[in-house]
Design a protein around this motif. Structure first.
Motif, PDB file in Angstrom:
ATOM      1  N   TYR A  86       0.898  -1.294  -0.005  1.00 16.56           N
ATOM      2  CA  TYR A  86      -0.057  -0.186   0.038  1.00 16.56           C
ATOM      3  C   TYR A  86       0.968   1.334  -0.076  1.00 16.56           C
ATOM      4  O   TYR A  86       0.595   2.139  -0.763  1.00 16.56           O
ATOM      5  CB  TYR A  86      -0.872   0.114   1.145  1.00 16.56           C
ATOM      6  N   PHE A  89       2.163   1.709  -3.586  1.00 15.90           N
ATOM      7  CA  PHE A  89       1.190   2.366  -4.206  1.00 15.90           C
ATOM      8  C   PHE A  89       1.241   3.616  -4.002  1.00 15.90           C
ATOM      9  O   PHE A  89       0.866   4.569  -5.174  1.00 15.90           O
ATOM     10  CB  PHE A  89      -0.114   1.456  -4.141  1.00 15.90           C
ATOM     11  N   ARG A  90       0.817   4.190  -2.896  1.00 14.30           N
ATOM     12  CA  ARG A  90       0.725   5.665  -2.853  1.00 14.30           C
ATOM     13  C   ARG A  90       1.707   6.468  -3.063  1.00 14.30           C
ATOM     14  O   ARG A  90       1.661   7.715  -3.744  1.00 14.30           O
ATOM     15  CB  ARG A  90       0.170   5.952  -1.348  1.00 14.30           C
ATOM     16  N   ARG A  92       3.837   5.864  -5.528  1.00 10.35           N
ATOM     17  CA  ARG A  92       3.803   6.131  -6.908  1.00 10.35           C
ATOM     18  C   ARG A  92       2.656   6.744  -7.554  1.00 10.35           C
ATOM     19  O   ARG A  92       2.769   7.160  -8.589  1.00 10.35           O
ATOM     20  CB  ARG A  92       3.933   4.737  -7.374  1.00 10.35           C
ATOM     21  N   THR A  93       1.657   6.957  -6.614  1.00  7.59           N
ATOM     22  CA  THR A  93       0.463   7.868  -7.080  1.00  7.59           C
ATOM     23  C   THR A  93       0.359   9.163  -7.081  1.00  7.59           C
ATOM     24  O   THR A  93       1.239   9.979  -7.210  1.00  7.59           O
ATOM     25  CB  THR A  93      -0.743   6.824  -7.049  1.00  7.59           C
ATOM     26  N   ASP A  94      -0.782   9.530  -5.963  1.00  6.07           N
ATOM     27  CA  ASP A  94      -0.801  10.784  -5.563  1.00  6.07           C
ATOM     28  C   ASP A  94       0.306  11.366  -5.001  1.00  6.07           C
ATOM     29  O   ASP A  94       0.587  12.774  -5.246  1.00  6.07           O
ATOM     30  CB  ASP A  94      -2.242  10.917  -4.883  1.00  6.07           C
ATOM     31  N   HIS A  97       2.700  13.111  -7.208  1.00  8.91           N
ATOM     32  CA  HIS A  97       2.401  14.284  -8.137  1.00  8.91           C
ATOM     33  C   HIS A  97       1.351  14.844  -7.290  1.00  8.91           C
ATOM     34  O   HIS A  97       0.244  15.472  -7.680  1.00  8.91           O
ATOM     35  CB  HIS A  97       1.511  13.624  -9.204  1.00  8.91           C
ATOM     36  N   VAL A 101      -2.150  16.506  -8.303  1.00 10.17           N
ATOM     37  CA  VAL A 101      -3.386  15.979  -7.859  1.00 10.17           C
ATOM     38  C   VAL A 101      -4.070  17.078  -6.545  1.00 10.17           C
ATOM     39  O   VAL A 101      -5.335  17.189  -6.662  1.00 10.17           O
ATOM     40  CB  VAL A 101      -3.185  14.851  -7.059  1.00 10.17           C
TER      41      VAL A 101
END
Length: 227
Positions: A86, A89-90, A92-94, A97, A101
């Motif tokens: 988890y 994942f975070r 690499r996502t919001d 960026h 975002v």
């Protein structure tokens, strides 16, 4: 709180601290996730069945004790792996960026709490994406360093989001947190949020271990300011 300043996120100054604080904060919940798993009837039944079956077949305490110990280590490893997955994942996502975002539009923002030049807390806000919460702001990525918990930083970050959402004309502030995060749920209740529902995750392991999410809501039109 006299020495803590809440300000908008600055990528060049805060990126590393935010990523590190999120990673450490989420990793702290691994022991809680492990203990939560051990309280589940299915896990207890499996451990008991393995122990009794091996005890009966081997007529020795050593083998079943070793087997149960290995199973416990496996459960702990599953909790650690799920948490690490988890976090990755975070990151690499919001959280990779934040400017795009949370800072590109007028109805979203990302703040950090700074004390003596060090980032000690963070929180974000953006329009809730799901249809059920249309017209609501969503509080996200709340985290406070262990060294500053209980000092009012979390409350101040919550108030910042609520004030921002009220100023932008949102009807309510909503958020989701894990059943594992007892301190966070207590904070949100203290700030006037109410639990609206518990959400079961679709993945197999979270589902059988009851790693559910709890949704909270604070209606702004009826909300009184709290200390």
């Amino acid at each position: 709180m006299d020495t803590v300043q809440i300000r908008k996120y600055r990528h060049e100054d805060d990126e590393e601290a935010v990523r590190e604080m999120f990673t450490v904060g989420m990793s702290e919940h691994v022991p809680t996730a492990f203990m939560h798993a051990l309280k589940q009837p299915l896990v207890q039944m499996v451990l008991m069945c393995v122990f009794c079956a091996l005890l009966t077949s081997s007529m020795s305490f050593l083998l079943p004790v070793l087997a149960v110990t290995l199973l416990l280590a496996g459960v702990r490893q599953v909790a650690s792996h799920a948490t690490a997955k988890y976090i990755d994942f975070r990151l690499r996502t919001d959280l990779a960026h934040i400017d795009d975002v949370y800072l590109a539009g007028k109805d979203a923002c990302f703040w950090v709490a700074e004390s003596e030049g060090r980032v000690v807390g963070m929180v974000a806000c953006r329009p809730a994406p799901d249809v059920d919460n249309a017209g609501c702001a969503e509080l996200k990525r709340m985290s406070v360093r262990r060294s500053h918990r209980g000092t009012g930083v979390g409350k101040a970050l919550c108030r910042t989001v609520v004030a921002f959402a009220r100023e932008r004309g949102f009807a309510a502030v909503v958020l989701c947190t894990s059943v594992l995060m007892a301190d966070a749920r207590s904070l949100y209740r203290h700030m006037g949020f109410t639990e609206t529902r518990e959400i079961s995750l679709p993945e197999f392991l979270p589902k059988i271990l009851n790693y559910n999410l709890v949704q909270f809501r604070l209606d702004l039109q009826n909300n009184d300011k709290r200390d």
